[in-house]
Enzyme design. Sequence first.
Site, PDB file in Angstrom:
ATOM      1  N   PHE A 279      51.034  16.874 -25.606  1.00 45.48           N
ATOM      2  CA  PHE A 279      50.167  15.873 -24.997  1.00 45.48           C
ATOM      3  C   PHE A 279      49.751  16.327 -23.596  1.00 45.48           C
ATOM      4  O   PHE A 279      50.583  16.690 -22.778  1.00 45.48           O
ATOM      5  CB  PHE A 279      50.895  14.526 -24.924  1.00 45.48           C
ATOM      6  CG  PHE A 279      50.079  13.467 -24.230  1.00 45.48           C
ATOM      7  CD1 PHE A 279      48.880  13.022 -24.787  1.00 45.48           C
ATOM      8  CD2 PHE A 279      50.492  12.938 -23.025  1.00 45.48           C
ATOM      9  CE1 PHE A 279      48.116  12.058 -24.130  1.00 45.48           C
ATOM     10  CE2 PHE A 279      49.737  11.978 -22.367  1.00 45.48           C
ATOM     11  CZ  PHE A 279      48.543  11.536 -22.929  1.00 45.48           C
ATOM     12  N   GLN A 280      48.466  16.330 -23.344  1.00 47.72           N
ATOM     13  CA  GLN A 280      47.874  16.733 -22.058  1.00 47.72           C
ATOM     14  C   GLN A 280      48.207  18.170 -21.668  1.00 47.72           C
ATOM     15  O   GLN A 280      48.343  18.485 -20.491  1.00 47.72           O
ATOM     16  CB  GLN A 280      48.252  15.754 -20.943  1.00 47.72           C
ATOM     17  CG  GLN A 280      47.623  14.390 -21.194  1.00 47.72           C
ATOM     18  CD  GLN A 280      47.663  13.464 -20.001  1.00 47.72           C
ATOM     19  OE1 GLN A 280      48.576  13.513 -19.205  1.00 47.72           O
ATOM     20  NE2 GLN A 280      46.671  12.600 -19.896  1.00 47.72           N
TER      21      GLN A 280
ATOM     22  N   LYS B 132      56.459  20.392 -15.683  1.00 51.97           N
ATOM     23  CA  LYS B 132      57.165  19.197 -15.224  1.00 51.97           C
ATOM     24  C   LYS B 132      58.657  19.445 -15.042  1.00 51.97           C
ATOM     25  O   LYS B 132      59.261  18.975 -14.071  1.00 51.97           O
ATOM     26  CB  LYS B 132      56.930  18.064 -16.230  1.00 51.97           C
ATOM     27  CG  LYS B 132      57.378  16.707 -15.717  1.00 51.97           C
ATOM     28  CD  LYS B 132      56.895  15.589 -16.635  1.00 51.97           C
ATOM     29  CE  LYS B 132      57.288  14.232 -16.052  1.00 51.97           C
ATOM     30  NZ  LYS B 132      56.842  13.132 -16.930  1.00 51.97           N
TER      31      LYS B 132
ATOM     32  N   MET C  78      14.054  18.902  -7.528  1.00 52.08           N
ATOM     33  CA  MET C  78      13.922  20.351  -7.662  1.00 52.08           C
ATOM     34  C   MET C  78      13.516  20.727  -9.086  1.00 52.08           C
ATOM     35  O   MET C  78      12.741  21.665  -9.301  1.00 52.08           O
ATOM     36  CB  MET C  78      15.229  21.047  -7.254  1.00 52.08           C
ATOM     37  CG  MET C  78      15.097  22.537  -7.088  1.00 52.08           C
ATOM     38  SD  MET C  78      13.782  23.000  -5.927  1.00 52.08           S
ATOM     39  CE  MET C  78      14.694  23.215  -4.414  1.00 52.08           C
TER      40      MET C  78
HETATM   41  C1  LIG Z   1      25.883  19.770 -12.013  1.00 49.91           C
HETATM   42  C2  LIG Z   1      24.466  20.191 -11.986  1.00 49.91           C
HETATM   43  N1  LIG Z   1      23.651  19.849 -13.013  1.00 49.91           N
HETATM   44  C3  LIG Z   1      22.360  20.224 -12.987  1.00 49.91           C
HETATM   45  C4  LIG Z   1      21.849  20.942 -11.962  1.00 49.91           C
HETATM   46  C5  LIG Z   1      20.383  21.377 -11.962  1.00 49.91           C
HETATM   47  N2  LIG Z   1      19.657  20.765 -10.837  1.00 49.91           N
HETATM   48  C6  LIG Z   1      19.419  21.429  -9.687  1.00 49.91           C
HETATM   49  S1  LIG Z   1      18.613  20.518  -8.560  1.00 49.91           S
HETATM   50  C7  LIG Z   1      18.507  19.222  -9.621  1.00 49.91           C
HETATM   51  C8  LIG Z   1      17.830  17.948  -9.213  1.00 49.91           C
HETATM   52  C9  LIG Z   1      18.609  17.212  -8.206  1.00 49.91           C
HETATM   53  O1  LIG Z   1      18.032  15.947  -8.021  1.00 49.91           O
HETATM   54  P1  LIG Z   1      18.420  15.085  -6.765  1.00 49.91           P
HETATM   55  O2  LIG Z   1      19.891  15.023  -6.632  1.00 49.91           O
HETATM   56  O3  LIG Z   1      17.725  13.786  -6.857  1.00 49.91           O
HETATM   57  O4  LIG Z   1      17.898  15.950  -5.552  1.00 49.91           O
HETATM   58  P2  LIG Z   1      16.370  16.297  -5.167  1.00 49.91           P
HETATM   59  O5  LIG Z   1      16.052  17.631  -5.723  1.00 49.91           O
HETATM   60  O6  LIG Z   1      15.502  15.231  -5.733  1.00 49.91           O
HETATM   61  O7  LIG Z   1      16.377  16.300  -3.681  1.00 49.91           O
HETATM   62  C10 LIG Z   1      19.103  19.526 -10.841  1.00 49.91           C
HETATM   63  C11 LIG Z   1      19.169  18.612 -11.994  1.00 49.91           C
HETATM   64  C12 LIG Z   1      22.746  21.289 -10.929  1.00 49.91           C
HETATM   65  N3  LIG Z   1      22.369  22.029  -9.899  1.00 49.91           N
HETATM   66  N4  LIG Z   1      24.036  20.879 -10.955  1.00 49.91           N
END
Ligand SMILES: Cc1ncc(C[n+]2csc(CCOP(=O)(O)OP(=O)(O)O)c2C)c(N)n1
Lengths: 173, 571
Positions: free
Chosen positions: B124-125, B174, B483
Site C-alpha cells: 500500500f502506497q 518506515k 502564451m
Molecule cells: C504545467 C504546464 N502545463 C502546460 C504548460 C503550457 N503553457 C505554457 S504557457 C501556458 C499558458 C499560461 O496561461 P496563463 O497562466 O493564463 O498565463 P498567460 O500566458 O496568459 O500570461 C501554457 C498552457 C506549462 N507551461 N506548464
Amino acid sequence: MKRIVTATVINQSGVLNRITGLMTKRQFNIESITVGHTEKEGVSKMTFVVNVDDNAKIEQLIKQLNKQIDVLKVTDITDQAIVVRELALIKVISNAQIRSEISGIIEPFRASIIDVSRESITVQVTGNSDKIEAILDLLRPYGIKEMVRTGITAFPRGSQKSVTDLKQYSILN
Amino acid sequence: MRAKAKPEAEAVTAEMTGADVLIHSLKKENVEVLFGYPGGAVLPIYDALYRSPIKHVLSKHEQGSIHAAEGYARVSGKPGVVIATSGPGATNLVTGITDAMMDSLPLVIFTGQVASTVIGTDAFQEADIMGITAPITKHNYQVRDVQDLPRIIKEAFHIATTGRPGPVLVDIPKDVANKTISPDYDSTIHLPGYQPTFSPNILQIKKLGDAVGSAKKPVILAGAGVLHANAGKELVAFSEKHSIPVINTLLGLGSYPGNHPLFLGMGGMHGTYTANMALYECDLLISIGARFDDRLTGNLDHFAIHATVAHIDVDPAEIGKNVPTQIPIVSDAREALKKLLEIESSSPETDDWRQKLTQNSENFPLWKKVSTSEFLPQRVVELVHEYTKGDAIITTDVGQHQMWAAQYYAFADANRWVTSGGLGTMGFGFPSAIGAQLAFPEQTVVSLTGDGGFQMTLQELSTLQELNLPVKVVIMNNQTLGMVRQWQEAFYEERYSQSLIPVQPDFVKLGEAYGIQSYKVTNEEEAKAVFEEAFSHRDPVLIDCRVSGKENVYPMIAPGKGLHQMIGVKP
Ligand SMILES: Cc1ncc(C[n+]2csc(CCOP(=O)(O)OP(=O)(O)O)c2C)c(N)n1
Ligand SMILES: [Mg+2]
C-alpha cells in the site's frame, strides 16, 4: 563511430539504473554494457561500447557519466593500447559426423566445445569482437541454433606505446 | 493544542529513533523551516517533529510544498527542505523536483517509504521513488540501515548545495524511521566520486584575459550561476573595468543591475533587440553561469557565429554541450571573476561597438501599445515596479505575464526574481512566493501570476491564510492561456484551440473565501488605487487585474529561427 568507454563506479544499488537512465535520456546508442567487480572491494567497473556521431557527443557522455556521484572515473580507452575480451557461447547444429569437422574449424580460435548433445554442440570462444565475428561467419553455414555474447570488457595494457594521438577533450581542469 | 512534550526527547539521548535522528540532523544543518505534508509512511517523522521546535509549513498539496521550497532556496541561497509521504505524496513532488533540477536549485527532499520488509511487493502506497527520481535528482538515497542516516543527511545537504546546486532525495522506509539506535553524528562525508571544481585553471583565465584584450565586440552573458555564486559585485567590476556590455539570461536577471548603462537586457526568445543582435554580432562571447538553453540561443546555426566563445561554468558537462567553446573554464563564477580581475590584462577598444549597441537600444527599444481605453498587461508590471519601488521579490508563473515581468521589472538587485525557467512549470509561481516570503519576512513579495497557472496551485491560498504572510497575489488575468493563444495566433492561423478561458471563478470571492482581502481592477486608475493600499500594509492581498486578452509578447524569435531573425521588433 564506435567508442569503448570504461567507468569505475561505487557498487551502490541504483548506480546501474542511473547510468543506463542517463544514456537513454541523452539518446546514446549503447551496443553493449558489462559490469563486474574489480580488485577493490565495493568498486565495480563497467565497460560500454557506444555508437556516436562525433567527438562532441562522446565528450558529453563522459562528462555526464562523471557527474554521477557514484562514478569515480570515466575513460575513453578506444585509442589506447588495450586488452579487450568478449565471450560468446554458440550452439551449432551438428551430428556425430560433422562434429570433428567443427572441431577443426574452431581450433585456430582456441575455442572449445563445452557441451555436446545428439543434435548440437556448444562452442565457447573468447576474444575481441572481430575474432568472434570471424568464428560466427565460419559456423553459420552449419546452422546456429542459439548464440549469446557477453559484450566486451577491457582495460589498458600494462605499457602504452605512444600517447600522442590520444583523444583530447576540451576541459583542462 | 500541543500535548505535553516529553522532555527527554529534545536532548540527544543515547538511544533515539531514526525519525529523531533525522530531526536532530536537520537542526545540525541549521534548517529553519520544513515544507511538507504528512501521511502513513512519515508518521514516525511527524511524531518526532511534534517534539521539535523546527517550523513546518503545511501546504495543501505536495506540489505546493516543493515549489515553496524552491522559492525559499532561490532567494535565500539556502537549501529548501521538503517532506512527503510514500507513494502519492512522493509522486506529487515529481514536477517540483524536475523543476529544481533544471534550474539548479538546492533542495533536500525526504520521502517516506513502505517498510523495508515489504518493499518490492506493491505494498500500500509503495512507489519506486528511487527509480522515478533517478533522472531528475542530482543524487538520491534510500536509507537501508538507520546507522547510515546521519552520514546520508550530511551528504545530501553537501551535494545539494555545492558545485552546481540541485535536488537530492532521501527515501526513508518506515521501519528505519522507527528503529532505535545510538546515532553517530561524527561519521564523515565520504564522496570520492564527487569533487566539484571550485577554482579556475589560471592558464585558461589568462587565455580569456588575452581574448578580452584583443576583442572588438565583446559581450558578457550572465546566467543564474552568477547568482548562485554571489558574484554580482565581481561581475560589475569586471564589466566596468573593460567596458564590456552585459546580457542576462531569463534566470540570470538581477545578477547585473537592470539600470546599469552597460546592461543590454535579457537575451533569447523574448529578449531585447539589442541583446540578441549583440549575441549575434559579437566577436567574443563570455558566458558566465549560463547553459545556452535553446530558448536563449535560438537556432544554433546562427548563434554567436562570429565569436570566440568563453564559457565559465561549475558544471563541466555544460561546456561544449550546445555551443562549441574555445575557452572553457570550469569554475565557480565568483572565483573565476576574481581571478580575471587579478590578472594583468589590457582592455579592448569597445567605443564603436558600444555606440552601435546604444543606437540599437534607441532605435529598437522594448515597445508596447499605448492605450487609454485598454488595460494593458505590461502596464501591470510597470505599476507593480512603481508601487514596490523596484525592490520587491517578484515570483512568476509561466506564460506571457512571465515574459512581461522579465522585460519590464528591471531588477536592480540579486535574488529578487523567482521564476521557472528550464521546465516552465505552470503552478510554480504562487507557492514559490510563499517560500520566498518565509525566507525574507520583511521583504515585499509579489506573486505575479497568470489566470491559468494560478488555478493550478491556488489551493495554497489556504496556506497563505494560515501563515498570514504579506504576499501580494497579482493575477494578470487576460482570460486566456495567453502564451498558448499567442502561438496559435502566430503559427496556427488563429485557431484558438482550448486556450480561451472566459469562464472563470470569481477570484475576488475565491480570495475572500480564504479570508484574504481581494480586489478586482479593470483599468489603470483602479489598479493604482488598489496597489497604493495593498502595498502599504503587511497583510496578504489578492488582486484580479482584468487586462486585455489580445496582447502578444514582443519581440519574438520564432522556433527554428536565429537570434537575428526577431519579429515584432517595432510596433
Ligand atoms: C504545467 C504546464 N502545463 C502546460 C504548460 C503550457 N503553457 C505554457 S504557457 C501556458 C499558458 C499560461 O496561461 P496563463 O497562466 O493564463 O498565463 P498567460 O500566458 O496568459 O500570461 C501554457 C498552457 C506549462 N507551461 N506548464
Ligand atoms: Mg492568462
